[in-house]
Design an enzyme around this catalytic site. Structure first.
Site, PDB file in Angstrom:
ATOM      1  CG  HIS A   1      12.577   5.426 -48.003  1.00  0.00           C
ATOM      2  ND1 HIS A   1      11.387   5.754 -47.104  1.00  0.00           N
ATOM      3  CD2 HIS A   1      12.717   4.229 -48.261  1.00  0.00           C
ATOM      4  CE1 HIS A   1      11.053   4.477 -46.901  1.00  0.00           C
ATOM      5  NE2 HIS A   1      11.624   3.504 -47.579  1.00  0.00           N
TER       6      HIS A   1
ATOM      7  CD  GLU B   1      10.457   0.626 -48.719  1.00  0.00           C
ATOM      8  OE1 GLU B   1      10.103  -0.559 -48.874  1.00  0.00           O
ATOM      9  OE2 GLU B   1      11.154   0.961 -48.154  1.00  0.00           O
TER      10      GLU B   1
ATOM     11  CG  ASN C   1       8.391   8.727 -48.774  1.00  0.00           C
ATOM     12  OD1 ASN C   1       8.441   7.939 -47.849  1.00  0.00           O
ATOM     13  ND2 ASN C   1       9.017   9.609 -48.786  1.00  0.00           N
TER      14      ASN C   1
ATOM     15  N   PRO D   1       2.329   9.446 -43.933  1.00  0.00           N
ATOM     16  CG  PRO D   1       2.069   8.186 -41.787  1.00  0.00           C
ATOM     17  CD  PRO D   1       2.193   8.035 -43.121  1.00  0.00           C
ATOM     18  CG  ASN D   2       4.922  12.412 -39.968  1.00  0.00           C
ATOM     19  OD1 ASN D   2       4.080  13.444 -39.147  1.00  0.00           O
ATOM     20  ND2 ASN D   2       5.100  11.653 -39.257  1.00  0.00           N
TER      21      ASN D   2
ATOM     22  NE  ARG E   1       9.184  14.413 -41.286  1.00  0.00           N
ATOM     23  CZ  ARG E   1       8.944  13.234 -41.634  1.00  0.00           C
ATOM     24  NH1 ARG E   1       8.670  13.036 -42.957  1.00  0.00           N
ATOM     25  NH2 ARG E   1       9.436  12.237 -41.095  1.00  0.00           N
TER      26      ARG E   1
ATOM     27  CB  ALA F   1       7.441   6.532 -39.500  1.00  0.00           C
TER      28      ALA F   1
ATOM     29  NE  ARG G   1      17.131   9.692 -41.507  1.00  0.00           N
ATOM     30  CZ  ARG G   1      15.846  10.282 -41.388  1.00  0.00           C
ATOM     31  NH1 ARG G   1      15.371  10.072 -42.469  1.00  0.00           N
ATOM     32  NH2 ARG G   1      15.405  10.897 -40.439  1.00  0.00           N
TER      33      ARG G   1
ATOM     34  CE1 TYR H   1      13.048  12.343 -44.487  1.00  0.00           C
ATOM     35  CE2 TYR H   1      12.357  13.571 -42.415  1.00  0.00           C
ATOM     36  CZ  TYR H   1      12.825  12.496 -42.951  1.00  0.00           C
ATOM     37  OH  TYR H   1      12.756  11.407 -42.150  1.00  0.00           O
TER      38      TYR H   1
HETATM   39  C1  DQA Z   1      11.285   8.756 -45.334  1.00  0.00           C
HETATM   40  C2  DQA Z   1      11.956   7.964 -44.208  1.00  0.00           C
HETATM   41  C3  DQA Z   1      11.328   7.472 -43.131  1.00  0.00           C
HETATM   42  O1  DQA Z   1      12.079   6.815 -42.214  1.00  0.00           O
HETATM   43  C4  DQA Z   1      10.615   8.465 -42.484  1.00  0.00           C
HETATM   44  O2  DQA Z   1       9.861   8.143 -41.371  1.00  0.00           O
HETATM   45  C5  DQA Z   1       9.879   9.574 -43.085  1.00  0.00           C
HETATM   46  C6  DQA Z   1      10.572   9.745 -44.519  1.00  0.00           C
HETATM   47  C7  DQA Z   1      12.128   9.435 -46.369  1.00  0.00           C
HETATM   48  O3  DQA Z   1      11.272   9.995 -47.273  1.00  0.00           O
HETATM   49  O4  DQA Z   1      13.399   9.571 -46.245  1.00  0.00           O
HETATM   50  O5  DQA Z   1       8.705  10.223 -42.698  1.00  0.00           O
HETATM   51  O6  DQA Z   1      10.444   7.907 -45.752  1.00  0.00           O
END
Ligand code: DQA
Length: 146
Positions: A102, A100, A76, A12-13, A20, A79, A109, A25
């Protein structure tokens, strides 16, 4: 290097990368990141996938497992990382190694980002190197001989 098949899954996102919260990011889009990986690893057959849905990631993991042609996953989960027990169970249910990743350093954070419910069932975690987090994850999987 033998040709192999790696999947890069984004949750998501992450479709919004580039616009964003660029201070966190970066300005590179998901498309930029995918192209960068293909350029860097020309011998790897990549499968890129992004979804806003938890179930979409789970289905994709099962598709890869059943298809038998995916030897590693860079994930990735956004959240979902911090609370999706369903995704955790799916990772545990497949035999494909999952790394995993990020972009941001989740440990620097908000406190809720420090917990990953996925990490215990992943091969490893790479966090905080921006776009390079993906590259490092691919290198880690290749070094493992996937
Ligand atoms: C993320 C970190 C997560 O906490 C966040 O919700 C994201 C992006 C990152 O790539 O830094 O959507 O996975």
């Amino acid at each position: 290097m033998a040709e192999c098949s790696l999947a890069v899954l984004n949750g998501p996102n992450l479709s919004r990368l580039g616009r964003r919260e660029p201070g966190i990011y970066g300005k590179r889009t998901l498309e930029d990141i995918s192209r960068g990986l293909m350029a860097r690893f020309p011998d790897v057959r990549f499968n890129f996938f992004q979804t806003e849905y938890e179930g979409g990631l789970i289905e994709k993991l099962f598709d890869y497992e059943d298809g038998g042609s995916c030897s590693g996953v860079v994930l990735n989960a956004g959240a979902l990382t911090h609370y999706s027990l369903a995704l955790r169970d799916a990772i545990a249910a497949v035999s494909i190694p999952v790394v995993e990743v990020h972009l941001s350093n989740v440990h620097a954070r908000e406190p809720f980002r420090r917990e990953s419910v996925l990490a215990p069932v992943c091969l490893g975690v790479i966090s905080g190197f921006g776009e390079d987090s993906y590259r490092l994850a691919v290198e880690a999987l290749l070094k493992k001989g996937v």
